[in-house]
Design a protein around this motif. Sequence first.
Motif, PDB file in Angstrom:
ATOM      1  N   GLY A 268      24.173  -1.410  34.636  1.00  0.00           N
ATOM      2  CA  GLY A 268      23.580  -1.963  35.839  1.00  0.00           C
ATOM      3  C   GLY A 268      22.081  -1.780  35.894  1.00  0.00           C
ATOM      4  O   GLY A 268      21.408  -1.618  34.876  1.00  0.00           O
ATOM      5  N   ARG A 269      21.529  -1.798  37.115  1.00  0.00           N
ATOM      6  CA  ARG A 269      20.093  -1.769  37.330  1.00  0.00           C
ATOM      7  C   ARG A 269      19.710  -0.671  38.327  1.00  0.00           C
ATOM      8  O   ARG A 269      20.448  -0.378  39.271  1.00  0.00           O
ATOM      9  N   ILE A 270      18.533  -0.101  38.093  1.00  0.00           N
ATOM     10  CA  ILE A 270      17.885   0.772  39.070  1.00  0.00           C
ATOM     11  C   ILE A 270      16.638   0.019  39.510  1.00  0.00           C
ATOM     12  O   ILE A 270      15.748  -0.253  38.705  1.00  0.00           O
ATOM     13  N   LEU A 271      16.571  -0.324  40.771  1.00  0.00           N
ATOM     14  CA  LEU A 271      15.512  -1.198  41.261  1.00  0.00           C
ATOM     15  C   LEU A 271      14.576  -0.442  42.202  1.00  0.00           C
ATOM     16  O   LEU A 271      15.009   0.195  43.157  1.00  0.00           O
ATOM     17  N   ILE A 272      13.270  -0.499  41.905  1.00  0.00           N
ATOM     18  CA  ILE A 272      12.248   0.076  42.777  1.00  0.00           C
ATOM     19  C   ILE A 272      11.873  -0.982  43.807  1.00  0.00           C
ATOM     20  O   ILE A 272      11.338  -2.042  43.460  1.00  0.00           O
ATOM     21  N   MET A 273      12.139  -0.706  45.072  1.00  0.00           N
ATOM     22  CA  MET A 273      12.005  -1.725  46.097  1.00  0.00           C
ATOM     23  C   MET A 273      10.559  -1.987  46.509  1.00  0.00           C
ATOM     24  O   MET A 273      10.208  -3.091  46.890  1.00  0.00           O
ATOM     25  N   SER A 301      12.243  14.883  44.543  1.00  0.00           N
ATOM     26  CA  SER A 301      10.912  15.423  44.280  1.00  0.00           C
ATOM     27  C   SER A 301       9.818  14.479  44.752  1.00  0.00           C
ATOM     28  O   SER A 301       8.727  14.922  45.130  1.00  0.00           O
ATOM     29  N   LEU A 302      10.089  13.177  44.756  1.00  0.00           N
ATOM     30  CA  LEU A 302       9.095  12.185  45.171  1.00  0.00           C
ATOM     31  C   LEU A 302       9.317  11.703  46.605  1.00  0.00           C
ATOM     32  O   LEU A 302       8.602  10.814  47.068  1.00  0.00           O
ATOM     33  N   ARG A 303      10.311  12.283  47.284  1.00  0.00           N
ATOM     34  CA  ARG A 303      10.650  11.885  48.657  1.00  0.00           C
ATOM     35  C   ARG A 303      10.974  10.390  48.729  1.00  0.00           C
ATOM     36  O   ARG A 303      10.385   9.633  49.504  1.00  0.00           O
ATOM     37  N   LEU A 304      11.938   9.995  47.915  1.00  0.00           N
ATOM     38  CA  LEU A 304      12.407   8.613  47.905  1.00  0.00           C
ATOM     39  C   LEU A 304      13.851   8.565  48.369  1.00  0.00           C
ATOM     40  O   LEU A 304      14.609   9.523  48.208  1.00  0.00           O
ATOM     41  N   ARG A 305      14.235   7.423  48.938  1.00  0.00           N
ATOM     42  CA  ARG A 305      15.607   7.207  49.365  1.00  0.00           C
ATOM     43  C   ARG A 305      16.371   6.478  48.262  1.00  0.00           C
ATOM     44  O   ARG A 305      15.896   5.483  47.711  1.00  0.00           O
ATOM     45  N   VAL A 306      17.558   6.985  47.946  1.00  0.00           N
ATOM     46  CA  VAL A 306      18.426   6.371  46.935  1.00  0.00           C
ATOM     47  C   VAL A 306      19.592   5.693  47.636  1.00  0.00           C
ATOM     48  O   VAL A 306      20.269   6.318  48.460  1.00  0.00           O
ATOM     49  N   ARG A 307      19.827   4.444  47.298  1.00  0.00           N
ATOM     50  CA  ARG A 307      20.988   3.725  47.842  1.00  0.00           C
ATOM     51  C   ARG A 307      21.793   3.144  46.676  1.00  0.00           C
ATOM     52  O   ARG A 307      21.228   2.498  45.788  1.00  0.00           O
ATOM     53  N   HIS A 308      23.108   3.374  46.703  1.00  0.00           N
ATOM     54  CA  HIS A 308      24.019   2.831  45.700  1.00  0.00           C
ATOM     55  C   HIS A 308      24.794   1.690  46.364  1.00  0.00           C
ATOM     56  O   HIS A 308      25.725   1.918  47.129  1.00  0.00           O
ATOM     57  N   TYR A 309      24.390   0.449  46.069  1.00  0.00           N
ATOM     58  CA  TYR A 309      25.049  -0.703  46.675  1.00  0.00           C
ATOM     59  C   TYR A 309      26.343  -1.048  45.956  1.00  0.00           C
ATOM     60  O   TYR A 309      27.317  -1.484  46.571  1.00  0.00           O
ATOM     61  N   PRO A 311      28.401   0.146  41.889  1.00  0.00           N
ATOM     62  CA  PRO A 311      28.191   1.016  40.720  1.00  0.00           C
ATOM     63  C   PRO A 311      27.106   0.494  39.778  1.00  0.00           C
ATOM     64  O   PRO A 311      26.630   1.237  38.923  1.00  0.00           O
ATOM     65  N   TRP A 312      26.712  -0.792  39.952  1.00  0.00           N
ATOM     66  CA  TRP A 312      25.769  -1.398  39.017  1.00  0.00           C
ATOM     67  C   TRP A 312      24.395  -1.682  39.636  1.00  0.00           C
ATOM     68  O   TRP A 312      23.527  -2.197  38.950  1.00  0.00           O
ATOM     69  N   LEU A 313      24.201  -1.334  40.897  1.00  0.00           N
ATOM     70  CA  LEU A 313      22.912  -1.589  41.527  1.00  0.00           C
ATOM     71  C   LEU A 313      22.517  -0.402  42.390  1.00  0.00           C
ATOM     72  O   LEU A 313      23.162  -0.086  43.385  1.00  0.00           O
ATOM     73  N   VAL A 314      21.403   0.262  41.973  1.00  0.00           N
ATOM     74  CA  VAL A 314      20.849   1.402  42.694  1.00  0.00           C
ATOM     75  C   VAL A 314      19.412   1.039  43.074  1.00  0.00           C
ATOM     76  O   VAL A 314      18.684   0.463  42.257  1.00  0.00           O
ATOM     77  N   THR A 315      19.024   1.366  44.300  1.00  0.00           N
ATOM     78  CA  THR A 315      17.648   1.085  44.724  1.00  0.00           C
ATOM     79  C   THR A 315      16.931   2.373  45.100  1.00  0.00           C
ATOM     80  O   THR A 315      17.549   3.330  45.581  1.00  0.00           O
ATOM     81  N   LEU A 316      15.612   2.363  44.883  1.00  0.00           N
ATOM     82  CA  LEU A 316      14.732   3.450  45.287  1.00  0.00           C
ATOM     83  C   LEU A 316      13.715   2.890  46.263  1.00  0.00           C
ATOM     84  O   LEU A 316      13.073   1.883  45.983  1.00  0.00           O
ATOM     85  N   SER A 317      13.549   3.541  47.388  1.00  0.00           N
ATOM     86  CA  SER A 317      12.606   3.072  48.407  1.00  0.00           C
ATOM     87  C   SER A 317      11.999   4.292  49.123  1.00  0.00           C
ATOM     88  O   SER A 317      12.540   5.402  49.043  1.00  0.00           O
ATOM     89  N   PRO A 318      10.866   4.108  49.812  1.00  0.00           N
ATOM     90  CA  PRO A 318      10.263   5.229  50.533  1.00  0.00           C
ATOM     91  C   PRO A 318      11.171   5.696  51.672  1.00  0.00           C
ATOM     92  O   PRO A 318      11.931   4.911  52.246  1.00  0.00           O
ATOM     93  N   ILE A 319      11.105   6.972  51.976  1.00  0.00           N
ATOM     94  CA  ILE A 319      11.798   7.503  53.149  1.00  0.00           C
ATOM     95  C   ILE A 319      10.935   7.188  54.377  1.00  0.00           C
ATOM     96  O   ILE A 319       9.817   7.676  54.479  1.00  0.00           O
ATOM     97  N   SER A 320      11.433   6.339  55.243  1.00  0.00           N
ATOM     98  CA  SER A 320      10.625   5.914  56.400  1.00  0.00           C
ATOM     99  C   SER A 320      10.580   6.992  57.474  1.00  0.00           C
ATOM    100  O   SER A 320      11.434   7.867  57.537  1.00  0.00           O
TER     101      SER A 320
END
Length: 320
Positions: A268-273, A301-309, A311-320
């Motif tokens: 799958g993919r790890i996507l930086i939003m 460590s980078l204070r990012l939010r991880v979401r697993h939509y 098993p093949w798509l994970v996103t990284l985004s800032p913690i708002s």
Amino acid sequence: MDEDDQAPARQEALHWLAILNDVDTSEDDRRAWAAWLAQGETQQRAWANATMLWSRLDALAPERGPGVIAPPIANDPGPRRLSRRQWMGTAAAAVTGIVAGGGYVATHPEFFADYRTGIDTSRTIALADGSTVELARSTALSVSWSPRMRHMTLHAGQALFDARYDPHRPFLVTAGGAVMRTDAALFDVNHLTDSTLVTAIRDEVTVTPPVGGIRLAASQQVRCANGSAAGPTTVDPAFVLAWRDNRLVADGMPLADFVTELSRYRRGRILIMDPRLKALPVTAAVSVTDPDAAIATIAASLRLRVRHYTPWLVTLSPIS
């Protein structure tokens, strides 16, 4: 058709894309995919949409020992070429009339590389002149041999080239927009999403661009991107070659590069939003045996939010 009714087909399409992107895919897997695709318009539409999404994700983001396969002799036609023809025949029959699906395969030449590794295996290839190439996981390589030149194309992934001396034929490697040339050297090439990292481990390698090339000595690295090069810089070869021991070592590595490398160890993919996150420096040493745990560690460590939509798509985004 109601949007909710299409959801299962979309999930199945993503599942099949993940399976077909892995070199460990079996002929039974491909036949099962073709049978699923032939079920009807719902599956065909889901496949077309999924392949377009997969390609967009490509644009946005991206152990030695028992895992090493006994090295075959390269430049020798064998069952791999037959396997590629069989794959192409199956795929062509299954996606006839489905332009997006065919377009995805056509724009990913790594599907038809001479040698490929999956997410679970590395591989060592013995070339006909005595040189060797060690492929990291999720790597694709093609070999072109002639009386005047030894030419390798690294379509994707990372590889360690040990070029033996040949006074009559230079040793060339193409990866992305970079071209490496040497008479004899040990060097690592890492084909990332938007750039190529070249590291000389032993002896000298000339890297183009720029015009005329940059000559790297042992423990020097250059980054090639967009027709230009940055470096050389001095690096620790042990960090660069950590992939051989199932580790990923980063010393100020941009998050985008870290994600690209980690993606080679999972389907799958790890996507930086947020594009602004891509340049965040990552300093870490993680095991790639559990990629999701590594994602969680870096995100914390980078204070990012991880979401697993899925098993093949994970996103990284800032913690708002």
